[in-house]
Write an enzyme that holds these catalytic residues in place. Structure first.
Site, PDB file in Angstrom:
ATOM      1  N   GLY A  94      68.754  63.834  48.374  1.00  0.00           N
ATOM      2  CA  GLY A  94      68.808  62.429  48.466  1.00  0.00           C
ATOM      3  C   GLY A  94      69.633  61.798  47.463  1.00  0.00           C
ATOM      4  O   GLY A  94      70.194  60.685  47.960  1.00  0.00           O
ATOM      5  N   LYS A 110      68.653  65.795  54.285  1.00  0.00           N
ATOM      6  CA  LYS A 110      69.205  67.169  54.969  1.00  0.00           C
ATOM      7  C   LYS A 110      67.994  68.367  54.831  1.00  0.00           C
ATOM      8  O   LYS A 110      67.282  68.154  53.776  1.00  0.00           O
ATOM      9  CB  LYS A 110      70.460  67.330  54.617  1.00  0.00           C
ATOM     10  CG  LYS A 110      70.695  67.649  53.159  1.00  0.00           C
ATOM     11  CD  LYS A 110      70.310  69.021  52.632  1.00  0.00           C
ATOM     12  CE  LYS A 110      70.527  69.231  51.135  1.00  0.00           C
ATOM     13  NZ  LYS A 110      69.968  70.568  50.687  1.00  0.00           N
ATOM     14  N   ASP A 122      77.181  68.911  48.049  1.00  0.00           N
ATOM     15  CA  ASP A 122      76.414  68.304  49.066  1.00  0.00           C
ATOM     16  C   ASP A 122      76.824  67.120  49.777  1.00  0.00           C
ATOM     17  O   ASP A 122      76.608  66.571  50.803  1.00  0.00           O
ATOM     18  CB  ASP A 122      74.830  68.283  49.002  1.00  0.00           C
ATOM     19  CG  ASP A 122      74.270  69.580  48.897  1.00  0.00           C
ATOM     20  OD1 ASP A 122      74.911  70.664  49.166  1.00  0.00           O
ATOM     21  OD2 ASP A 122      72.875  69.638  48.661  1.00  0.00           O
TER      22      ASP A 122
END
Length: 286
Positions: free
Chosen positions: A105, A15, A140
């Site tokens: 990641g 992202k 996240d």
């Protein structure tokens, strides 16, 4: 379960944070944020082989990350406990995204683990329940579970899906890793930004309150940003250290990449409003 369930990879896309404002600090020490998440069409890949003995193993070591600290293993164990099941899994991760790069990641790997094992173990927990389970693993992780580009608030977990342009990005990978905790502990960090609206972002407000501190503390990131600014602008994703520039088409991004100095890793990727994980889930064998 068909053989394809074990042989087809599950994507864990990267992202970008297209903006990041720090609005204040909560009593628990976490910061209140506003951000915009968009996926890109590159990332890690994972394979899962369910086990019937309850054991959870990772098959590939990650340098500097113990198995107990690995977010994929932690995610699998959290789902196992929450679901009350006795299933286990062997997890193989093909790591492509840099650690400490701000591309999400590890969070994406954890989310893919939750989504894939929820399906392969037959738990069939709803998305909201998976997202709640994801949050303790990292702020996240929920956006990767939900798989839609989003306007994020709170610590990043209060998500409103957004429909954004899907441009091409040139992403630079400076040497080293940026320590997120150190960036947020910086006494010079702006912690009282005025909240904005999505319309402000769409009108061009792409401010990242962490930029100044990362520039001061990480000269290699500052050099990457300086180079990108010379070819049309540069932004920091999250707390970095990866930085990116936006291009209208693939050819322009590739042409810029040809000029990237050898000191930086780089790649070109397309912005995505829908995570490829959702497509894999929709087509996954059971």
């Amino acid at each position: 379960m068909t053989p394809e369930a074990n042989t087809l990879p599950w994507p864990a896309p990267a992202k970008l944070n297209l903006m990041l404002r720090v609005l204040g600090r909560r009593p628990d020490g976490y910061h209140r944020l506003q951000t915009v998440f968009q996926f890109i069409d590159c990332g890690d890949r994972l394979w899962f082989t369910p086990r019937d003995d309850g054991a959870i193993h990772r098959l590939v070591d990650i340098p500097g990350v113990s198995e107990s600290a690995d977010l994929t293993v932690r995610a699998a164990r959290a789902l196992q406990v929450h679901g009350g099941g006795r299933c286990g899994a062997d997890i193989r991760l093909e790591k492509t995204l840099p650690m400490g790069g701000g591309l999400g990641g590890g969070s994406s790997d954890a989310a893919t683990t939750l989504v894939a094992l929820n399906r392969l173990w037959g738990l069939n927990l709803p998305e909201d329940e998976l997202a709640a389970l994801a949050l303790p693993l990292g702020a996240d992780v929920p956006v990767f579970v939900r798989g839609r580009a989003a306007w994020g608030e709170g610590v990043g977990e209060q998500l409103t899906p957004v429909d954004l342009p899907e441009p091409w990005y040139l992403v630079l990978i400076p040497a080293g890793q940026v320590a997120t905790a150190a960036v947020f502990a910086d006494p010079q960090l702006t912690r009282d930004s005025v909240p904005v609206k999505l319309a402000d972002f769409l009108a061009g407000d792409r401010r990242n309150d962490c930029l100044g501190g990362v520039r001061r503390g990480y000269p290699e990131v500052a050099a990457a940003l300086d180079w990108l600014e010379a070819v049309g602008g540069g932004q920091l994703t999250g707390t970095g250290g990866c930085v990116f520039a936006v291009f209208a088409d693939r050819d322009a991004a590739l042409a810029a990449r040809e000029r990237v100095p050898a000191q930086f890793g780089s790649f070109v990727a397309r912005g995505l409003n829908r995570s490829p994980l959702l497509d894999r889930l929709a087509g996954s064998p059971t």
